[in-house]
Design a protein around this motif. Structure first.
Motif, mmCIF file in Angstrom:
data_model
loop_
_atom_site.group_PDB
_atom_site.id
_atom_site.type_symbol
_atom_site.label_atom_id
_atom_site.label_comp_id
_atom_site.label_asym_id
_atom_site.label_seq_id
_atom_site.Cartn_x
_atom_site.Cartn_y
_atom_site.Cartn_z
ATOM 1 N N HIS A 60 0.833 -1.203 0.000
ATOM 2 C CA HIS A 60 0.000 0.000 0.000
ATOM 3 C C HIS A 60 0.870 1.256 0.000
ATOM 4 C CE1 HIS A 60 -4.063 -1.554 0.275
ATOM 5 N NE2 HIS A 60 -3.704 -2.394 1.232
ATOM 6 N N GLY A 61 1.930 1.228 0.812
ATOM 7 C CA GLY A 61 2.800 2.392 0.914
ATOM 8 C C GLY A 61 3.484 2.718 -0.397
ATOM 9 N N ARG A 62 3.995 1.700 -1.063
ATOM 10 C CA ARG A 62 4.681 1.943 -2.342
ATOM 11 C C ARG A 62 3.721 2.470 -3.394
ATOM 12 N NH1 ARG A 62 7.917 -3.548 -1.175
ATOM 13 N NH2 ARG A 62 9.783 -2.616 -0.230
ATOM 14 N N ALA A 63 2.491 1.977 -3.384
ATOM 15 C CA ALA A 63 1.495 2.485 -4.332
ATOM 16 C C ALA A 63 1.155 3.941 -4.021
ATOM 17 C CB ALA A 63 0.240 1.619 -4.279
ATOM 18 N N LEU A 64 1.001 4.242 -2.737
ATOM 19 C CA LEU A 64 0.653 5.599 -2.316
ATOM 20 C C LEU A 64 1.757 6.593 -2.646
ATOM 21 C CD1 LEU A 64 -1.321 7.438 -0.627
ATOM 22 C CD2 LEU A 64 0.030 6.790 1.373
ATOM 23 N N LEU A 65 3.011 6.139 -2.551
ATOM 24 C CA LEU A 65 4.155 7.045 -2.685
ATOM 25 C C LEU A 65 4.792 7.012 -4.068
ATOM 26 C CD1 LEU A 65 5.827 6.184 0.741
ATOM 27 C CD2 LEU A 65 4.291 8.093 0.234
ATOM 28 N N ALA A 66 4.158 6.325 -5.007
ATOM 29 C CA ALA A 66 4.769 6.105 -6.322
ATOM 30 C C ALA A 66 5.145 7.402 -7.032
ATOM 31 C CB ALA A 66 3.832 5.281 -7.200
ATOM 32 N N THR A 67 4.390 8.461 -6.798
ATOM 33 C CA THR A 67 4.646 9.723 -7.504
ATOM 34 C C THR A 67 5.289 10.775 -6.604
ATOM 35 O OG1 THR A 67 2.404 10.497 -7.000
ATOM 36 C CG2 THR A 67 2.727 9.325 -9.092
ATOM 37 N N ASN A 68 5.744 10.365 -5.420
ATOM 38 C CA ASN A 68 6.338 11.317 -4.475
ATOM 39 C C ASN A 68 7.832 11.018 -4.350
ATOM 40 O OD1 ASN A 68 7.211 12.674 -2.087
ATOM 41 N ND2 ASN A 68 5.098 12.806 -1.384
ATOM 42 N N ASP A 69 8.649 11.812 -5.018
ATOM 43 C CA ASP A 69 10.090 11.553 -5.051
ATOM 44 C C ASP A 69 10.791 11.849 -3.729
ATOM 45 O OD1 ASP A 69 9.893 10.782 -7.690
ATOM 46 O OD2 ASP A 69 10.387 12.769 -8.480
ATOM 47 N N ALA A 70 10.121 12.562 -2.832
ATOM 48 C CA ALA A 70 10.755 12.944 -1.570
ATOM 49 C C ALA A 70 10.375 12.018 -0.419
ATOM 50 C CB ALA A 70 10.390 14.386 -1.217
#
Length: 201
Positions: free
Chosen positions: A35-45
């Protein structure tokens, strides 16, 4: 654990105030990681590390941490509702101290924990919450007293912060960490979760 996913995740709050803020979550639950990787896929920071939070050297020396966190600048470590899943108090103290020792000056360490308020009305509630933790998928959980949390967070070079203006530094119920106090009276369950924030000199 990372606490992902939830409303108002840590990175969302941090990056609302500073869009360049870098956040690294730590978790080893495969479902949370997915879930975390999907949520953060577009957040480079913002990144999520597959590691055991109770192994601080593994966390602190990982490439994700050393690459994305600048240890020459203040850092905040959030140990929220995780340390009560470790049953060895002496080992808990070692883990907290290891993270604290790694941080530069002006950094913060926040810790929340299931506690026994040691009152006739609330001790049974704390014991019930302990059983909930023991029967959860983590299979572990223990309350500690407010005095034990104070000992756990008595770290050289750190100052405990007050929970609000005009208040003394203290370990208090997490929901009392409001500038003007909690909006409503606390429930018995809320009284059994305490938090403390420390700042490194």
């Amino acid at each position: 654990g990372s606490g992902l996913p939830t409303a108002e995740n840590t990175h969302q709050i941090a990056q609302r105030f500073d869009r360049s803020a870098s956040v690294v979550y730590v978790d080893n639950d495969p479902v949370v990681l997915a879930h975390g990787r999907a949520l953060l896929a577009t957040n480079d920071a913002t990144h999520i590390l597959d590691a055991n939070i109770f192994e601080p050297d593994q966390v602190l020396n990982h490439d994700l941490v050393t690459t994305h966190l600048d240890f020459d600048e203040p850092i905040a470590v959030l140990l929220l509702s995780v340390m009560h899943h470790h049953l060895d108090t002496a080992e808990c103290a070692r883990i907290v101290r290891r993270y604290a020792d790694a941080l530069p000056a002006d950094s913060y360490l926040a810790l929340s924990h299931l506690i026994d308020p040691e009152t006739p009305g609330l001790t049974p509630v704390a014991k019930g919450l302990e059983q909930v933790a023991l029967n959860s998928k983590m299979g572990s959980g223990t309350f500690r007293t407010r005095a034990e949390i104070e000992t756990l967070t008595a770290l050289d070079g750190y100052d405990m912060l007050p929970p609000g203006p005009g208040e003394a530094p203290a370990v208090v119920a997490c929901d009392r960490w409001w500038p003007d106090g909690p909006v409503e009276p606390l429930t018995p369950t809320q009284e059994c979760f305490a938090g403390v924030v420390l700042r490194k000199r």
